[in-house]
Design a protein around this motif. Sequence first.
Motif, PDB file in Angstrom:
ATOM      1  N   GLU A  35       0.776  -1.128  -0.081  1.00 19.73           N
ATOM      2  CA  GLU A  35       0.048   0.119  -0.038  1.00 19.73           C
ATOM      3  C   GLU A  35       0.776   1.178   0.140  1.00 19.73           C
ATOM      4  O   GLU A  35       2.037   1.088  -0.224  1.00 19.73           O
ATOM      5  N   ILE A  36       0.374   2.295   0.236  1.00 19.50           N
ATOM      6  CA  ILE A  36       1.119   3.720   0.450  1.00 19.50           C
ATOM      7  C   ILE A  36       1.895   3.705   1.706  1.00 19.50           C
ATOM      8  O   ILE A  36       2.251   4.779   2.192  1.00 19.50           O
ATOM      9  N   PHE A  37       1.987   2.526   2.248  1.00 21.96           N
ATOM     10  CA  PHE A  37       2.466   2.695   3.817  1.00 21.96           C
ATOM     11  C   PHE A  37       3.679   2.038   3.737  1.00 21.96           C
ATOM     12  O   PHE A  37       4.162   1.797   4.961  1.00 21.96           O
ATOM     13  N   GLY A  38       4.139   1.632   2.927  1.00 21.70           N
ATOM     14  CA  GLY A  38       5.514   0.901   2.779  1.00 21.70           C
ATOM     15  C   GLY A  38       5.519  -0.644   3.108  1.00 21.70           C
ATOM     16  O   GLY A  38       4.427  -1.151   3.306  1.00 21.70           O
ATOM     17  N   VAL A  39       6.515  -1.358   3.177  1.00 26.54           N
ATOM     18  CA  VAL A  39       6.519  -2.579   3.574  1.00 26.54           C
ATOM     19  C   VAL A  39       6.516  -2.825   5.167  1.00 26.54           C
ATOM     20  O   VAL A  39       7.396  -3.103   5.713  1.00 26.54           O
ATOM     21  N   ASN A  40       5.407  -2.660   5.709  1.00 25.31           N
ATOM     22  CA  ASN A  40       5.228  -2.522   7.129  1.00 25.31           C
ATOM     23  C   ASN A  40       4.669  -3.863   7.655  1.00 25.31           C
ATOM     24  O   ASN A  40       4.746  -4.941   6.993  1.00 25.31           O
ATOM     25  N   SER A  41       4.310  -3.887   9.015  1.00 27.60           N
ATOM     26  CA  SER A  41       4.088  -5.063   9.509  1.00 27.60           C
ATOM     27  C   SER A  41       2.849  -5.970   8.943  1.00 27.60           C
ATOM     28  O   SER A  41       2.882  -7.038   8.742  1.00 27.60           O
ATOM     29  N   HIS A  42       1.939  -5.110   8.447  1.00 25.37           N
ATOM     30  CA  HIS A  42       0.860  -5.758   7.726  1.00 25.37           C
ATOM     31  C   HIS A  42       1.250  -6.228   6.448  1.00 25.37           C
ATOM     32  O   HIS A  42       0.966  -7.535   6.199  1.00 25.37           O
ATOM     33  N   ILE A  43       1.959  -5.775   5.478  1.00 23.06           N
ATOM     34  CA  ILE A  43       2.266  -6.219   4.277  1.00 23.06           C
ATOM     35  C   ILE A  43       3.221  -7.682   4.590  1.00 23.06           C
ATOM     36  O   ILE A  43       3.126  -8.447   3.842  1.00 23.06           O
ATOM     37  N   ASP A  78      -0.248   9.722   8.884  1.00 21.67           N
ATOM     38  CA  ASP A  78       0.563   8.519   8.066  1.00 21.67           C
ATOM     39  C   ASP A  78       0.166   8.470   6.482  1.00 21.67           C
ATOM     40  O   ASP A  78       0.744   8.296   5.381  1.00 21.67           O
ATOM     41  N   ILE A  79      -1.190   8.653   6.346  1.00 21.04           N
ATOM     42  CA  ILE A  79      -2.025   8.575   5.071  1.00 21.04           C
ATOM     43  C   ILE A  79      -1.525   9.869   4.335  1.00 21.04           C
ATOM     44  O   ILE A  79      -1.166   9.741   3.140  1.00 21.04           O
ATOM     45  N   THR A  80      -1.293  10.995   4.915  1.00 20.65           N
ATOM     46  CA  THR A  80      -0.834  12.317   4.261  1.00 20.65           C
ATOM     47  C   THR A  80       0.556  12.033   3.654  1.00 20.65           C
ATOM     48  O   THR A  80       0.874  12.220   2.613  1.00 20.65           O
ATOM     49  N   GLY A 190     -15.322  -0.976   2.954  1.00 21.41           N
ATOM     50  CA  GLY A 190     -14.708   0.080   2.537  1.00 21.41           C
ATOM     51  C   GLY A 190     -13.366  -0.062   2.169  1.00 21.41           C
ATOM     52  O   GLY A 190     -12.825  -1.109   2.048  1.00 21.41           O
ATOM     53  N   HIS A 191     -12.652   1.217   1.815  1.00 20.91           N
ATOM     54  CA  HIS A 191     -11.403   1.158   1.481  1.00 20.91           C
ATOM     55  C   HIS A 191     -10.424   0.473   2.510  1.00 20.91           C
ATOM     56  O   HIS A 191     -10.640   0.636   3.648  1.00 20.91           O
ATOM     57  N   HIS A 197      -5.223  -3.789  10.523  1.00 22.11           N
ATOM     58  CA  HIS A 197      -4.647  -2.536  11.156  1.00 22.11           C
ATOM     59  C   HIS A 197      -5.437  -1.338  11.090  1.00 22.11           C
ATOM     60  O   HIS A 197      -5.117  -0.384  11.624  1.00 22.11           O
ATOM     61  N   ARG A 198      -6.563  -1.527  10.212  1.00 14.72           N
ATOM     62  CA  ARG A 198      -7.228  -0.216   9.989  1.00 14.72           C
ATOM     63  C   ARG A 198      -8.631  -0.436  10.459  1.00 14.72           C
ATOM     64  O   ARG A 198      -9.320  -1.581  10.416  1.00 14.72           O
ATOM     65  N   GLY A 199      -9.089   0.966  10.710  1.00 17.36           N
ATOM     66  CA  GLY A 199     -10.530   0.952  11.184  1.00 17.36           C
ATOM     67  C   GLY A 199     -11.426   0.323  10.249  1.00 17.36           C
ATOM     68  O   GLY A 199     -12.652   0.106  10.647  1.00 17.36           O
ATOM     69  N   SER A 200     -11.165   0.511   8.909  1.00 19.17           N
ATOM     70  CA  SER A 200     -11.976  -0.111   7.792  1.00 19.17           C
ATOM     71  C   SER A 200     -12.025  -1.603   7.717  1.00 19.17           C
ATOM     72  O   SER A 200     -12.484  -2.042   6.806  1.00 19.17           O
ATOM     73  N   PHE A 201     -11.224  -2.326   8.288  1.00 19.74           N
ATOM     74  CA  PHE A 201     -10.957  -3.735   8.460  1.00 19.74           C
ATOM     75  C   PHE A 201     -12.508  -4.528   8.585  1.00 19.74           C
ATOM     76  O   PHE A 201     -13.172  -4.153   9.262  1.00 19.74           O
ATOM     77  N   GLU A 202     -12.566  -5.286   7.394  1.00 23.48           N
ATOM     78  CA  GLU A 202     -13.937  -6.066   7.484  1.00 23.48           C
ATOM     79  C   GLU A 202     -13.461  -7.446   7.214  1.00 23.48           C
ATOM     80  O   GLU A 202     -13.465  -7.880   6.243  1.00 23.48           O
ATOM     81  N   PRO A 203     -13.777  -8.068   8.464  1.00 18.28           N
ATOM     82  CA  PRO A 203     -13.043  -9.432   8.476  1.00 18.28           C
ATOM     83  C   PRO A 203     -13.693 -10.508   7.410  1.00 18.28           C
ATOM     84  O   PRO A 203     -13.119 -11.348   6.862  1.00 18.28           O
ATOM     85  N   LYS A 204     -15.169 -10.185   7.406  1.00 17.89           N
ATOM     86  CA  LYS A 204     -15.771 -11.457   6.558  1.00 17.89           C
ATOM     87  C   LYS A 204     -15.578 -11.064   5.155  1.00 17.89           C
ATOM     88  O   LYS A 204     -15.274 -12.269   4.263  1.00 17.89           O
TER      89      LYS A 204
END
Length: 222
Positions: A35-43, A78-80, A190-191, A197-204
């Motif tokens: 994503e636009i956040f680098g190769v972070n812990s999620h990636i 971070d998004i900015t 959503g996006h 790690h994001r508030g928009s996480f939708e597990p299903k």
Amino acid sequence: MADTLTLTAEDGHKFAAYLAQPEGRPKGGVVVIQEIFGVNSHIRAVADDYAGQGYLAIAPALFDRVKPGIELGYSEDDITEGREIRGRVSNEDALLDIRAAAETVKSAGRIAAVGYCWGGTLAWLTATRLDGFAAVASYYGGGIGSFAAEQPHCPVILHFGENDHAIPMTEVDAVRKAHPELPVHVYPAGHGFNCDHRGSFEPKSAEIARERTLAFFAKSLG
């Protein structure tokens, strides 16, 4: 087992890549596009998950073209920052790094790519502009609409959220119209719905998209 490698792109640029290795003989290779956040812990966790499914997974650090070691979180700041850094890396340069990553895992067999957010758009461009890929999965690639006229060289599966603030359904419909032959899945999310790690996480939705992608890769790389 995981390692951080140093790769060299065709233009001589050196950059890091996170390599996650499966147990036993790999089913193939998977390039995980950030994503636009680098190769972070999620990636890294995404790469680890694909390794757990039997693939040799590699995540190239595309932001190394700006500064090595960039890892961001998901706050507004971070998004900015991520958007600003992303604006300094051309798609063309990012594709050079993706190609180098693919070369690194080609010993595993056939190669797929999966990308998220900016990486979702790059995944589409990987399918249309790079050779050597057997399958591509794109998650909420916001720029795909601008490149919808391009023709992929391999099977592609696309995932979008119907409540994505950054990707209107009109853009998704334009992609569908341009490529009625491709599976385009839309989820009640959503996006960033795949990222826990994001508030928009939708597990299903994330689990359904993951299962579809794994089945798609198994069919295309098998």
